[in-house]
Design an enzyme around this catalytic site. Sequence first.
Site, mmCIF file in Angstrom:
data_model
loop_
_atom_site.group_PDB
_atom_site.id
_atom_site.type_symbol
_atom_site.label_atom_id
_atom_site.label_comp_id
_atom_site.label_asym_id
_atom_site.label_seq_id
_atom_site.Cartn_x
_atom_site.Cartn_y
_atom_site.Cartn_z
ATOM 1 C CE LYS A 1 0.734 -16.788 -2.563
ATOM 2 N NZ LYS A 1 0.132 -18.077 -2.964
ATOM 3 C CG ASP B 1 -7.121 -4.594 3.992
ATOM 4 O OD1 ASP B 1 -8.088 -4.588 4.760
ATOM 5 O OD2 ASP B 1 -6.996 -3.811 3.035
ATOM 6 C CG ASP C 1 -12.127 -6.947 6.448
ATOM 7 O OD1 ASP C 1 -11.846 -6.459 7.553
ATOM 8 O OD2 ASP C 1 -12.452 -6.264 5.467
ATOM 9 C CG ASP D 1 -2.168 -19.629 -1.053
ATOM 10 O OD1 ASP D 1 -1.306 -19.709 -0.148
ATOM 11 O OD2 ASP D 1 -2.028 -20.207 -2.146
ATOM 12 C CE1 TYR E 1 -3.345 -2.661 -0.017
ATOM 13 C CE2 TYR E 1 -3.706 -2.352 2.316
ATOM 14 C CZ TYR E 1 -4.011 -2.988 1.130
ATOM 15 O OH TYR E 1 -4.983 -3.953 1.104
#
Length: 366
Positions: free
Chosen positions: A191, A247, A251, A223, A141
Amino acid sequence: MTNSLLILAGDGIGPEVMDEVKRVIGWFGDKRDLPFDVSEDLVGGAAYDKHGTPLHDDTMAKAQEVDAVLLGAVGGPKYDDLDFSVKPERGLLRLRKEMDLFANLRPAQCFDALADFSSLKTEIVSGLDIMIVRELTSGVYFGEPRGIHMEDNMRVGVNTQRYTEAEIERGARAAFDLAMKRGKKLCSMEKANVMESGVLWRDVVTEVHQDYPEVELSHMYADNGAMQLVRAPKQFDVIYTDNLFGDILSDCAAMLTGSLGMLPSASLGSPMANGRPKAMYEPVHGSAPDITGQGKANPIACILSFAMALRYSFDKGAEADRLEGAIETVLADGARTADLMGPDGGTPISTTQMGDAILAALDASL
Ligand code: NAD
């Protein structure tokens, strides 16, 4: 040591839910001999209306001085057309950035009385209590280069995932410290199979682990982490992951537990001179303009955010347990704001009535 708190209630339902938190704060002063030095100020649209900026410099300076900031919510339709630089959310981002709050703590805790609310089977979520630590100030980000440019007559969008060892390490220490206070298990997610930043992440977390031999460390590809969170979330205690994966995963984990009105969060930075971390506590939900001013807002997310402040800023874990226990009791007794009404219906209680019920349960805990 004094306990100083800056309350920034913000917009929409922010002031409504914060009113209930203020009563809870008062209760701890009166009944537990735990007084707080509380000041209040404006943030978001409310600050813009008064000062033409979503966060006045004086408010920013106060936030840097107090032990903890407690924020309600910012934003609303009235401010949707404002220039990006003065939108209510910019106030929040400025606080996070200038306080350098690099560790975002998002608990996913399932109250037994609300286990039916989850989209997963009750037995999978009942008793769930996990904590996701998301690195908040770096990663894709913020990484440079970024932007949209032309290449061979085609638009190309670029963002860069970039982490320094120091950034990974300070978040890892926050996550290991938390694991030490909880179930002593930490799962780091990246990852590393396809990203060099993930390889570095895994290396640095493994190095930091040497200082925390009591914590059981595991690594997982993010993942697979997403799959495991919905398959068997109770296998986790603390999860540490980067800004982007955090992020999404936080959630996902939060929703395992039901309503947005129940989800607290904390954002922590480096220790101040008194040893306490820079800290801001806030519910995950927004300003909920659709229910503002109707007495329908659930104050529990904001009250649980104060419970996190008791635990992580003021080192009052037993009092945080008391507050969380009071909330567990009122929910078990059937108290429900409108957002917690199941398909069977019933009569919802108001924001203030939920506050009343929690204060009564706190009294009963003495
Ligand atoms: P929202 O979280 O405000 O609301 C989403 C839905 O959940 C709404 O139906 C709302 O009524 C309900 N809800 C949220 N909190 C609740 C509570 N405590 N009790 C009962 N119901 C609750 O998200 P949104 O509608 O996408 O955004 C509204 C405004 O809030 C926007 O301006 C957005 O930018 C802002 N926002 C702010 C924050 C923040 O301050 N941290 C976070 C998200 C959104």
